[in-house]
Design an enzyme around this catalytic site. Structure first.
Site, PDB file in Angstrom:
ATOM      1  N   ARG A 266      -8.937  18.906 -13.288  1.00 34.16           N
ATOM      2  CA  ARG A 266      -9.740  18.353 -12.204  1.00 34.16           C
ATOM      3  C   ARG A 266     -10.223  16.959 -12.600  1.00 34.16           C
ATOM      4  NH1 ARG A 266     -11.341  23.642 -13.303  1.00 34.16           N
ATOM      5  NH2 ARG A 266     -10.955  25.147 -11.623  1.00 34.16           N
TER       6      ARG A 266
ATOM      7  N   LYS B 114     -15.130  24.780 -14.552  1.00 35.72           N
ATOM      8  CA  LYS B 114     -16.119  25.363 -13.656  1.00 35.72           C
ATOM      9  C   LYS B 114     -16.789  26.571 -14.304  1.00 35.72           C
ATOM     10  CE  LYS B 114     -14.432  24.045  -9.080  1.00 35.72           C
ATOM     11  NZ  LYS B 114     -13.976  24.538  -7.764  1.00 35.72           N
TER      12      LYS B 114
ATOM     13  N   HIS C 123      -6.451  16.354  -6.775  1.00 35.82           N
ATOM     14  CA  HIS C 123      -6.232  17.775  -6.528  1.00 35.82           C
ATOM     15  C   HIS C 123      -4.799  18.040  -6.073  1.00 35.82           C
ATOM     16  CE1 HIS C 123      -8.954  21.081  -7.097  1.00 35.82           C
ATOM     17  NE2 HIS C 123      -8.368  21.752  -6.122  1.00 35.82           N
TER      18      HIS C 123
ATOM     19  N   ARG D 153      -2.923  18.322  -9.129  1.00 38.49           N
ATOM     20  CA  ARG D 153      -3.184  19.651  -9.695  1.00 38.49           C
ATOM     21  C   ARG D 153      -2.277  20.698  -9.035  1.00 38.49           C
ATOM     22  NH1 ARG D 153      -7.139  22.683 -12.356  1.00 38.49           N
ATOM     23  NH2 ARG D 153      -7.921  24.546 -11.299  1.00 38.49           N
TER      24      ARG D 153
ATOM     25  N   HIS E 141      -8.188  29.061 -13.500  1.00 41.26           N
ATOM     26  CA  HIS E 141      -8.620  29.879 -12.366  1.00 41.26           C
ATOM     27  C   HIS E 141      -9.254  31.167 -12.872  1.00 41.26           C
ATOM     28  CE1 HIS E 141      -5.476  27.895  -9.496  1.00 41.26           C
ATOM     29  NE2 HIS E 141      -6.590  27.213  -9.575  1.00 41.26           N
TER      30      HIS E 141
ATOM     31  N   TYR F 215       0.122  29.580  -5.008  1.00 34.59           N
ATOM     32  CA  TYR F 215       1.274  28.753  -5.367  1.00 34.59           C
ATOM     33  C   TYR F 215       2.563  29.559  -5.292  1.00 34.59           C
ATOM     34  CZ  TYR F 215      -2.398  25.682  -7.043  1.00 34.59           C
ATOM     35  OH  TYR F 215      -3.514  24.897  -7.113  1.00 34.59           O
TER      36      TYR F 215
END
Length: 334
Positions: A162, A189, A259, A262, A285, A294
């Site tokens: 990110r 995150k 993004h 990404r 994730h 994806y």
């Protein structure tokens, strides 16, 4: 813990203690909750004809919150996704207050009945291999600025990181090795750590940037020698995307962001045969369901490719099913 019906002390404790300490949420998530309240409280104060510091918990009624959500969409032009994000923050505040004081459980229950809006699912945007190569070929390697830009773009593509993770990256988080696998350690995150391998090309590109520098310094610096912000990283990507059109014209039809790169990393890894669980760890994730998006995109692309190869059906003398009375009679009898 506040025992008052006044909203102000609850909001302060929610932002200062609950989110960063008890929930340990990422700084950007905390800012998102703060931004929600910065918009909600003036709106509620206007509706209730009170000063913001005089607002009561009951002033955040179900009706007022619904009007606020409509205001976001209709007057501020926010997307359904943003509307749902703001509602999630309001639900979190109400749940926090009611968990500390049972008097407000019924109030929380009323707000909890406000549903999230279903939004139209859009396909993930990503770059094809030639488009990504075009983006990497946009910076001018003969200039210091071009070398810095290329290093950032290649690093984004290699790691799928990110923008904020790249901007905050310290030299101490990068482990370069000639004999073993080089890697980078991210803190993403929710303050979660993950490790990502680095390609040899990436290592060769960033090694000159960090040699003989203090480990506590940021890896990527702008032309003024200052660390990039996440906005600076995004600006770098957009600036080079404009130049990349000269190399690969199809990029002009896409909105290229950090993004999107990404998403590109994930899609290209999947197409290269990397298993979905490894990609989940690669991108950081929490849920495999997030990464599975994806896989769905890749399946859609494969289905479209197969559709172009379909063999035309062979015509025969058999009557079309609509012309068969017995079958039609059978269908009508059901």
């Amino acid at each position: 813990m506040p025992e008052t019906k006044n909203l102000s002390p609850w909001v302060r404790q929610f932002l200062v203690d609950y989110l960063p300490v008890e929930r340990n949420l990422a700084r950007n998530t905390q800012k998102s909750y703060r931004d929600t309240l910065q918009q909600l409280l003036p709106f509620a104060a206007k509706r209730s004809r009170k000063r913001i510091d005089r607002l009561q918990i009951e002033d955040l009624s179900r009706t007022n919150v619904l009007e606020f959500l409509s205001y976001l969409e209709e007057e501020r032009g926010c997307s359904v996704s943003t509307r749902n994000q703001r509602l999630g923050a309001i639900h979190s505040l109400a749940r926090f207050i009611s968990s500390r004081n049972p008097e407000f459980i019924e109030w929380y229950g009323e707000l909890a009945t406000i549903p999230v809006k279903k939004r139209t699912r859009t396909m993930i945007a990503y770059l094809e291999k030639d488009e990504m190569d075009g983006l990497l070929g946009a910076p001018d390697p003969s200039t210091a600025q071009g070398q810095r830009d290329f290093a950032v773009l290649l690093f984004l593509y290699n790691t799928g990181a990110r923008a904020d993770e790249v901007a905050q990256l310290q030299i101490s988080q990068v482990v370069l090795s000639d004999g073993q696998q080089s890697l980078v350690k991210f803190r993403g995150k929710g303050n979660k750590e993950r490790t990502c391998p680095l390609w040899k090309r990436t290592v060769d590109t960033i090694r000159p940037l960090i040699e003989e520098r203090d480990p506590s310094e940021r890896v990527f610096l702008n032309r003024n020698g200052q660390p990039y912000s996440r906005f600076g990283i995004n600006g770098l990507v957009k600036r080079n995307a404009v130049e990349a059109v000269n190399v690969c014209s199809t990029i002009s039809s896409k909105r290229v962001t950090t993004h999107v790169i990404r998403h590109t990393t994930a899609t290209h890894l999947l197409r290269s045969g990397v298993d979905i669980n490894t990609i989940r760890s690669w991108l950081g994730h929490v849920s495999l369901a997030t990464t599975n998006v994806y896989a769905e995109v890749d399946l859609e692309m494969k289905a479209k490719a197969l559709a172009t190869c379909e063999v035309e059906p062979v015509t025969s003398d058999v009557k079309h099913w609509k012309d068969q009375p017995d079958l039609m009679e059978f269908l009508r009898s059901l």
